[in-house]
Write a protein that holds these residues in place. Structure first.
Motif, PDB file in Angstrom:
ATOM      1  N   THR A  40     -13.160   5.218 -16.599  1.00 25.77           N
ATOM      2  CA  THR A  40     -11.711   5.104 -16.543  1.00 25.77           C
ATOM      3  C   THR A  40     -11.076   6.429 -16.946  1.00 25.77           C
ATOM      4  O   THR A  40     -11.590   7.165 -17.786  1.00 25.77           O
ATOM      5  CB  THR A  40     -11.192   4.001 -17.489  1.00 25.77           C
ATOM      6  OG1 THR A  40     -11.565   4.312 -18.845  1.00 25.77           O
ATOM      7  CG2 THR A  40     -11.770   2.651 -17.111  1.00 25.77           C
ATOM      8  N   PHE A  52     -18.776   2.023 -16.016  1.00 28.83           N
ATOM      9  CA  PHE A  52     -17.394   1.806 -15.588  1.00 28.83           C
ATOM     10  C   PHE A  52     -16.567   2.949 -16.163  1.00 28.83           C
ATOM     11  O   PHE A  52     -16.344   3.021 -17.366  1.00 28.83           O
ATOM     12  CB  PHE A  52     -16.894   0.447 -16.087  1.00 28.83           C
ATOM     13  CG  PHE A  52     -15.566   0.031 -15.520  1.00 28.83           C
ATOM     14  CD1 PHE A  52     -15.487  -0.536 -14.260  1.00 28.83           C
ATOM     15  CD2 PHE A  52     -14.395   0.189 -16.256  1.00 28.83           C
ATOM     16  CE1 PHE A  52     -14.263  -0.941 -13.731  1.00 28.83           C
ATOM     17  CE2 PHE A  52     -13.174  -0.204 -15.744  1.00 28.83           C
ATOM     18  CZ  PHE A  52     -13.103  -0.778 -14.472  1.00 28.83           C
ATOM     19  N   HIS A 105      -7.755  -3.159 -16.077  1.00 27.65           N
ATOM     20  CA  HIS A 105      -9.157  -3.139 -15.661  1.00 27.65           C
ATOM     21  C   HIS A 105      -9.850  -4.497 -15.842  1.00 27.65           C
ATOM     22  O   HIS A 105     -11.018  -4.639 -15.484  1.00 27.65           O
ATOM     23  CB  HIS A 105      -9.934  -2.085 -16.453  1.00 27.65           C
ATOM     24  CG  HIS A 105      -9.373  -0.714 -16.354  1.00 27.65           C
ATOM     25  ND1 HIS A 105      -9.080  -0.107 -15.156  1.00 27.65           N
ATOM     26  CD2 HIS A 105      -9.037   0.204 -17.312  1.00 27.65           C
ATOM     27  CE1 HIS A 105      -8.596   1.108 -15.367  1.00 27.65           C
ATOM     28  NE2 HIS A 105      -8.559   1.314 -16.667  1.00 27.65           N
ATOM     29  N   HIS A 155     -10.140   4.048 -12.024  1.00 27.57           N
ATOM     30  CA  HIS A 155     -11.451   3.589 -12.471  1.00 27.57           C
ATOM     31  C   HIS A 155     -12.464   3.688 -11.335  1.00 27.57           C
ATOM     32  O   HIS A 155     -12.102   3.734 -10.164  1.00 27.57           O
ATOM     33  CB  HIS A 155     -11.385   2.145 -12.993  1.00 27.57           C
ATOM     34  CG  HIS A 155     -11.187   1.109 -11.919  1.00 27.57           C
ATOM     35  ND1 HIS A 155      -9.951   0.637 -11.559  1.00 27.57           N
ATOM     36  CD2 HIS A 155     -12.093   0.451 -11.141  1.00 27.57           C
ATOM     37  CE1 HIS A 155     -10.088  -0.268 -10.603  1.00 27.57           C
ATOM     38  NE2 HIS A 155     -11.370  -0.393 -10.333  1.00 27.57           N
ATOM     39  N   TYR A 156     -13.729   3.750 -11.749  1.00 30.92           N
ATOM     40  CA  TYR A 156     -14.847   3.807 -10.797  1.00 30.92           C
ATOM     41  C   TYR A 156     -16.035   3.115 -11.451  1.00 30.92           C
ATOM     42  O   TYR A 156     -16.294   3.290 -12.641  1.00 30.92           O
ATOM     43  CB  TYR A 156     -15.214   5.253 -10.460  1.00 30.92           C
ATOM     44  CG  TYR A 156     -16.612   5.415  -9.908  1.00 30.92           C
ATOM     45  CD1 TYR A 156     -16.900   5.094  -8.572  1.00 30.92           C
ATOM     46  CD2 TYR A 156     -17.666   5.830 -10.720  1.00 30.92           C
ATOM     47  CE1 TYR A 156     -18.200   5.205  -8.075  1.00 30.92           C
ATOM     48  CE2 TYR A 156     -18.958   5.948 -10.225  1.00 30.92           C
ATOM     49  CZ  TYR A 156     -19.221   5.632  -8.904  1.00 30.92           C
ATOM     50  OH  TYR A 156     -20.502   5.723  -8.429  1.00 30.92           O
ATOM     51  N   HIS A 157     -16.772   2.327 -10.681  1.00 34.99           N
ATOM     52  CA  HIS A 157     -17.968   1.667 -11.196  1.00 34.99           C
ATOM     53  C   HIS A 157     -19.175   2.030 -10.346  1.00 34.99           C
ATOM     54  O   HIS A 157     -19.128   1.942  -9.114  1.00 34.99           O
ATOM     55  CB  HIS A 157     -17.795   0.141 -11.198  1.00 34.99           C
ATOM     56  CG  HIS A 157     -18.982  -0.582 -11.735  1.00 34.99           C
ATOM     57  ND1 HIS A 157     -19.776  -1.415 -10.977  1.00 34.99           N
ATOM     58  CD2 HIS A 157     -19.535  -0.577 -12.971  1.00 34.99           C
ATOM     59  CE1 HIS A 157     -20.752  -1.894 -11.721  1.00 34.99           C
ATOM     60  NE2 HIS A 157     -20.626  -1.414 -12.937  1.00 34.99           N
TER      61      HIS A 157
END
Length: 348
Positions: free
Chosen positions: A322, A320, A179, A327-329
């Motif tokens: 995980t 953020f 990441h 992952h996604y922001h």
């Protein structure tokens, strides 16, 4: 009447209390000993740093919790444990005998005159008020807390019209190798100067050395990893190579002492990360085993999960998220974190 002493108001102790674990301990006197009336919730530290939460919103009133659940709270610090004599000693000069002792005092931190204290955690609010206003604030250590607090402080400074950067020094990747690149871009876009793969050391009262580069600071947070509390070595208790109390998979030190959370290392899981997720997971096993020990029943074992959901606040009400390698922001991640944190605090 059996006496159970809870040393420390960490996640493992408080999660069990909030779920009613005390109600199963019939014919028992429970005493919680902690050096501050307030236990601050680390999951909301970034929100406080950014100015989203007030100090009152991120702390648990242990005295009020004691009154609600009918146990005794003592605002004292445990300074010595006599495992053989089954007593704890405190900084008030008092000694308290116990039948069973559970320890959840958290970890300590690297100390120096130029490092701002974040532990014990009741020192955090005053530290952050100074840090986020500093002329040139620096954080050494880029785990979850380092990343979160650097981004939160940068967000606070932007809102206050202060455009000077927060510097984050990392001895390796940010959070994790998978990441790191994404997080570095997020940090740099939000006013955090990132120095990757540089080992930090204190070179003087007002500067950090990072692989040959001298980095002056006005305020310094050292978040390179947990340190063991001095209590266990001073009490001549069994510890791991770093000084954390060593327990088995039942979270048991001996027949009358249990320990959980960041202050403890589990002998069969020596590399288990020290974070609040595992402390809360350990809570269920800890309270079951306190009850079973009193009843003379067989203890149950703790088995850590291999994956867990993690959400790091990145400032501006974004997060953020995980889960393993995924992952996604974005704002949805922060909203989820906010809801989880609020639910936790409302449980008290």
């Amino acid at each position: 009447m059996k006496r159970i002493i809870l040393a420390g108001g960490g996640h493992a102790h408080l999660a069990g209390i909030s779920k009613g674990a005390l109600s199963s301990l019939a014919d028992s006197e429970v005493i919680l000993i902690s050096p501050s009336r307030y236990q601050y919730y680390s999951g909301m530290f970034s929100g406080f740093t950014e100015g989203i939460y007030t100090e009152e919103e991120i702390r648990i009133d242990l005295a009020a919790l004691a009154e609600k659940h009918k146990f005794t709270f003592l605002e004292e610090k445990v300074t010595f444990i006599s495992a053989a004599g089954k007593k704890v000693h405190t900084d008030s000069g008092n000694q308290y005998a116990y039948d069973w002792l559970s320890i959840d005092i958290g970890s300590s931190q690297k100390t120096a005159s130029s490092i701002l204290p974040v532990k014990p955690n009741y020192s955090f609010p005053d530290t952050i008020r100074s840090f986020r206003e500093g002329r040139s604030p620096v954080i050494a250590g880029a785990g979850a807390s380092g990343v979160e607090l650097s981004l939160a402080a940068a967000a606070y400074r932007r809102k206050s019209g202060n455009r000077s950067p927060v510097t984050l020094i990392s001895g390796g990747s940010l959070l994790s190798p998978s990441h790191s690149d994404r997080l570095q871009k997020i940090c740099e876009s939000k006013g955090v100067r990132v120095l990757l793969n540089k080992k930090a050391s204190l070179s003087s009262a007002g500067a950090v050395e990072a692989d040959g580069e001298r980095i002056p600071f006005s305020d310094l947070l050292w978040l390179s990893g947990p340190e063991a509390p001095a209590l266990f070595r001073e009490s001549k208790m069994r510890v791991d190579e770093r000084g954390f109390i060593l327990v088995d998979k039942q979270l048991s030190y001996n027949e009358s002492i249990f320990a959980a959370g960041d202050c403890a290392s589990i002998d069969c899981y020596p590399k288990l990360p020290k974070n609040g997720v595992y402390a809360v997971r350990q809570s269920e096993v800890l309270w079951k085993n306190l009850y079973r020990a009193i009843q003379g029943e067989e203890l149950v074992s703790f088995k850590p999960q291999k994956r867990f959901l993690g959400i790091v606040s990145t400032g501006d009400r974004e997060g953020f998220l995980t889960y393993g390698g995924l992952h996604y922001h974005g704002k949805t991640a922060w909203k989820l974190k906010h809801a989880i944190d609020r639910r936790y605090m409302n449980s008290f």
